[in-house]
Design a protein around this motif. Structure first.
Motif, PDB file in Angstrom:
ATOM      1  N   THR A  50       4.138 -27.918  17.027  1.00 30.38           N
ATOM      2  CA  THR A  50       4.684 -29.083  16.340  1.00 30.38           C
ATOM      3  C   THR A  50       4.705 -30.345  17.197  1.00 30.38           C
ATOM      4  OG1 THR A  50       6.940 -28.521  16.993  1.00 30.38           O
ATOM      5  CG2 THR A  50       6.153 -27.656  14.871  1.00 30.38           C
ATOM      6  N   GLY A  51       4.137 -30.312  18.381  1.00 31.17           N
ATOM      7  CA  GLY A  51       4.128 -31.495  19.238  1.00 31.17           C
ATOM      8  C   GLY A  51       2.843 -31.601  20.021  1.00 31.17           C
ATOM      9  N   GLY A  52       2.551 -32.809  20.478  1.00 32.44           N
ATOM     10  CA  GLY A  52       1.376 -33.039  21.310  1.00 32.44           C
ATOM     11  C   GLY A  52       0.356 -33.923  20.619  1.00 32.44           C
ATOM     12  N   VAL A  53      -0.749 -34.167  21.328  1.00 32.68           N
ATOM     13  CA  VAL A  53      -1.850 -34.978  20.803  1.00 32.68           C
ATOM     14  C   VAL A  53      -3.015 -34.046  20.509  1.00 32.68           C
ATOM     15  CG1 VAL A  53      -3.488 -36.829  21.319  1.00 32.68           C
ATOM     16  CG2 VAL A  53      -1.117 -37.015  22.092  1.00 32.68           C
ATOM     17  N   TYR A  54      -3.578 -34.189  19.320  1.00 34.25           N
ATOM     18  CA  TYR A  54      -4.688 -33.344  18.871  1.00 34.25           C
ATOM     19  C   TYR A  54      -5.788 -34.214  18.281  1.00 34.25           C
ATOM     20  CZ  TYR A  54      -1.306 -29.558  19.213  1.00 34.25           C
ATOM     21  OH  TYR A  54      -0.378 -28.668  19.673  1.00 34.25           O
ATOM     22  N   GLU A  55      -7.014 -33.682  18.284  1.00 36.72           N
ATOM     23  CA  GLU A  55      -8.130 -34.359  17.630  1.00 36.72           C
ATOM     24  C   GLU A  55      -8.408 -33.649  16.309  1.00 36.72           C
ATOM     25  OE1 GLU A  55     -11.575 -36.403  19.699  1.00 36.72           O
ATOM     26  OE2 GLU A  55     -12.452 -34.480  19.108  1.00 36.72           O
ATOM     27  N   PHE A  56      -8.462 -34.430  15.227  1.00 39.18           N
ATOM     28  CA  PHE A  56      -8.649 -33.883  13.884  1.00 39.18           C
ATOM     29  C   PHE A  56      -9.805 -34.570  13.179  1.00 39.18           C
ATOM     30  CE2 PHE A  56      -3.916 -33.669  14.433  1.00 39.18           C
ATOM     31  CZ  PHE A  56      -3.815 -32.294  14.507  1.00 39.18           C
ATOM     32  N   PRO A  57     -10.382 -33.911  12.165  1.00 42.98           N
ATOM     33  CA  PRO A  57     -11.345 -34.592  11.300  1.00 42.98           C
ATOM     34  C   PRO A  57     -10.654 -35.790  10.653  1.00 42.98           C
ATOM     35  CG  PRO A  57     -11.345 -32.224  10.871  1.00 42.98           C
ATOM     36  CD  PRO A  57     -10.177 -32.512  11.775  1.00 42.98           C
ATOM     37  N   SER A  58     -11.412 -36.866  10.500  1.00 44.97           N
ATOM     38  CA  SER A  58     -10.819 -38.111  10.008  1.00 44.97           C
ATOM     39  C   SER A  58     -11.655 -38.715   8.894  1.00 44.97           C
ATOM     40  CB  SER A  58     -10.730 -39.100  11.167  1.00 44.97           C
ATOM     41  OG  SER A  58     -10.298 -40.360  10.729  1.00 44.97           O
ATOM     42  N   ALA A  94      -5.271 -42.859  20.016  1.00 43.33           N
ATOM     43  CA  ALA A  94      -6.444 -43.540  20.568  1.00 43.33           C
ATOM     44  C   ALA A  94      -7.001 -44.425  19.458  1.00 43.33           C
ATOM     45  CB  ALA A  94      -7.493 -42.526  21.024  1.00 43.33           C
ATOM     46  N   PRO A  95      -7.695 -45.498  19.822  1.00 42.27           N
ATOM     47  CA  PRO A  95      -8.290 -46.343  18.783  1.00 42.27           C
ATOM     48  C   PRO A  95      -9.266 -45.540  17.932  1.00 42.27           C
ATOM     49  CG  PRO A  95      -8.401 -47.408  20.937  1.00 42.27           C
ATOM     50  CD  PRO A  95      -7.960 -45.998  21.170  1.00 42.27           C
ATOM     51  N   LYS A  96      -9.335 -45.877  16.645  1.00 42.90           N
ATOM     52  CA  LYS A  96     -10.260 -45.222  15.718  1.00 42.90           C
ATOM     53  C   LYS A  96     -11.039 -46.297  14.974  1.00 42.90           C
ATOM     54  CE  LYS A  96     -10.420 -42.861  11.302  1.00 42.90           C
ATOM     55  NZ  LYS A  96     -11.510 -43.701  10.945  1.00 42.90           N
ATOM     56  N   ALA A  97     -12.359 -46.259  15.137  1.00 47.91           N
ATOM     57  CA  ALA A  97     -13.222 -47.171  14.389  1.00 47.91           C
ATOM     58  C   ALA A  97     -13.343 -46.644  12.961  1.00 47.91           C
ATOM     59  CB  ALA A  97     -14.598 -47.262  15.043  1.00 47.91           C
ATOM     60  N   ALA A  98     -13.650 -47.522  12.031  1.00 44.51           N
ATOM     61  CA  ALA A  98     -13.721 -47.139  10.618  1.00 44.51           C
ATOM     62  C   ALA A  98     -14.687 -45.978  10.383  1.00 44.51           C
ATOM     63  CB  ALA A  98     -14.112 -48.337   9.769  1.00 44.51           C
ATOM     64  N   ALA A  99     -15.792 -45.935  11.079  1.00 45.00           N
ATOM     65  CA  ALA A  99     -16.811 -44.909  10.847  1.00 45.00           C
ATOM     66  C   ALA A  99     -16.570 -43.606  11.618  1.00 45.00           C
ATOM     67  CB  ALA A  99     -18.193 -45.463  11.206  1.00 45.00           C
ATOM     68  N   ASP A 100     -15.562 -43.569  12.483  1.00 41.61           N
ATOM     69  CA  ASP A 100     -15.304 -42.365  13.277  1.00 41.61           C
ATOM     70  C   ASP A 100     -14.964 -41.174  12.385  1.00 41.61           C
ATOM     71  OD1 ASP A 100     -15.694 -43.826  15.560  1.00 41.61           O
ATOM     72  OD2 ASP A 100     -13.573 -43.940  16.111  1.00 41.61           O
ATOM     73  N   ALA A 101     -15.560 -40.028  12.691  1.00 41.72           N
ATOM     74  CA  ALA A 101     -15.325 -38.814  11.909  1.00 41.72           C
ATOM     75  C   ALA A 101     -14.186 -37.976  12.471  1.00 41.72           C
ATOM     76  CB  ALA A 101     -16.603 -37.978  11.843  1.00 41.72           C
ATOM     77  N   THR A 102     -13.651 -38.363  13.639  1.00 42.52           N
ATOM     78  CA  THR A 102     -12.499 -37.677  14.218  1.00 42.52           C
ATOM     79  C   THR A 102     -11.483 -38.725  14.688  1.00 42.52           C
ATOM     80  OG1 THR A 102     -13.463 -37.630  16.448  1.00 42.52           O
ATOM     81  CG2 THR A 102     -13.849 -35.697  15.024  1.00 42.52           C
ATOM     82  N   ALA A 103     -10.248 -38.289  14.838  1.00 41.43           N
ATOM     83  CA  ALA A 103      -9.187 -39.176  15.314  1.00 41.43           C
ATOM     84  C   ALA A 103      -8.220 -38.370  16.168  1.00 41.43           C
ATOM     85  CB  ALA A 103      -8.452 -39.802  14.139  1.00 41.43           C
ATOM     86  N   ARG A 104      -7.671 -39.011  17.182  1.00 40.92           N
ATOM     87  CA  ARG A 104      -6.641 -38.390  18.002  1.00 40.92           C
ATOM     88  C   ARG A 104      -5.279 -38.821  17.492  1.00 40.92           C
ATOM     89  NH1 ARG A 104      -9.218 -38.347  24.072  1.00 40.92           N
ATOM     90  NH2 ARG A 104     -10.969 -37.026  23.445  1.00 40.92           N
ATOM     91  N   VAL A 105      -4.424 -37.826  17.239  1.00 40.59           N
ATOM     92  CA  VAL A 105      -3.123 -38.078  16.623  1.00 40.59           C
ATOM     93  C   VAL A 105      -2.032 -37.392  17.448  1.00 40.59           C
ATOM     94  CG1 VAL A 105      -1.701 -37.689  14.553  1.00 40.59           C
ATOM     95  CG2 VAL A 105      -4.126 -38.282  14.329  1.00 40.59           C
ATOM     96  N   ARG A 106      -0.961 -38.127  17.680  1.00 36.62           N
ATOM     97  CA  ARG A 106       0.249 -37.552  18.291  1.00 36.62           C
ATOM     98  C   ARG A 106       1.157 -37.151  17.147  1.00 36.62           C
ATOM     99  NH1 ARG A 106       5.391 -39.248  19.196  1.00 36.62           N
ATOM    100  NH2 ARG A 106       6.463 -38.321  20.943  1.00 36.62           N
ATOM    101  N   LEU A 107       1.447 -35.860  17.048  1.00 39.45           N
ATOM    102  CA  LEU A 107       2.291 -35.365  15.970  1.00 39.45           C
ATOM    103  C   LEU A 107       3.718 -35.863  16.121  1.00 39.45           C
ATOM    104  CD1 LEU A 107       1.224 -31.630  15.672  1.00 39.45           C
ATOM    105  CD2 LEU A 107       0.374 -33.589  14.392  1.00 39.45           C
ATOM    106  N   TRP A 108       4.377 -36.057  14.980  1.00 37.90           N
ATOM    107  CA  TRP A 108       5.800 -36.371  14.988  1.00 37.90           C
ATOM    108  C   TRP A 108       6.569 -35.133  15.356  1.00 37.90           C
ATOM    109  CZ3 TRP A 108       6.553 -39.352   9.771  1.00 37.90           C
ATOM    110  CH2 TRP A 108       6.101 -40.649   9.920  1.00 37.90           C
ATOM    111  N   LEU A 109       7.612 -35.321  16.102  1.00 40.19           N
ATOM    112  CA  LEU A 109       8.465 -34.192  16.441  1.00 40.19           C
ATOM    113  C   LEU A 109       9.653 -34.140  15.530  1.00 40.19           C
ATOM    114  CD1 LEU A 109       8.420 -34.441  20.309  1.00 40.19           C
ATOM    115  CD2 LEU A 109       7.186 -32.847  18.874  1.00 40.19           C
TER     116      LEU A 109
END
Length: 109
Positions: A50-58, A94-109
């Motif tokens: 439930t915590g941390g930074v992960y890379e997901f499909p975007s 992390a910054p995400k450009a419009a065309a990026d297929a992945t994004a790095r997200v910090r989950l809410w705790l």
């Protein structure tokens, strides 16, 4: 402390649908964002972080900067910067450009 159980970053839950390792899911009616620690069949107990930074499909539309809110589109299962009809899961890490297929997200705790 006699009542301490665990740090709480990893929770055990049983989901109605099968999940794959690394998949972003929402636990319970509170829709707690969590990431599957392994691949689990439907109705099988599993561990979810439930915590941390992960890379997901975007979604490949819409840019984001660090700190912008991130949402899960329940229809597609991808992270998006669009709030409408989607569930909040955290902030872009992390910054995400419009065309990026992945994004790095910090989950809410």
């Amino acid at each position: 402390m006699n009542n301490f159980i665990q740090k709480g970053r990893t929770l055990t839950a049983t989901l109605a649908a099968a999940v794959t390792s690394g998949q972003l899911v929402l636990l319970g009616n509170g829709k707690l964002p969590a990431v599957a620690s392994g691949t689990y069949a439907a109705n099988v107990e599993g561990e979810y972080n439930t915590g941390g930074v992960y890379e997901f499909p975007s979604a490949t539309n819409g840019a984001a900067v660090v700190g912008d809110r991130a949402y899960l589109d329940p229809a597609t299962g991808v992270v998006t910067a669009t709030a409408a009809e989607n569930d909040p899961v955290g902030h872009f890490a992390a910054p995400k450009a419009a065309a990026d297929a992945t994004a790095r997200v910090r989950l809410w705790l």
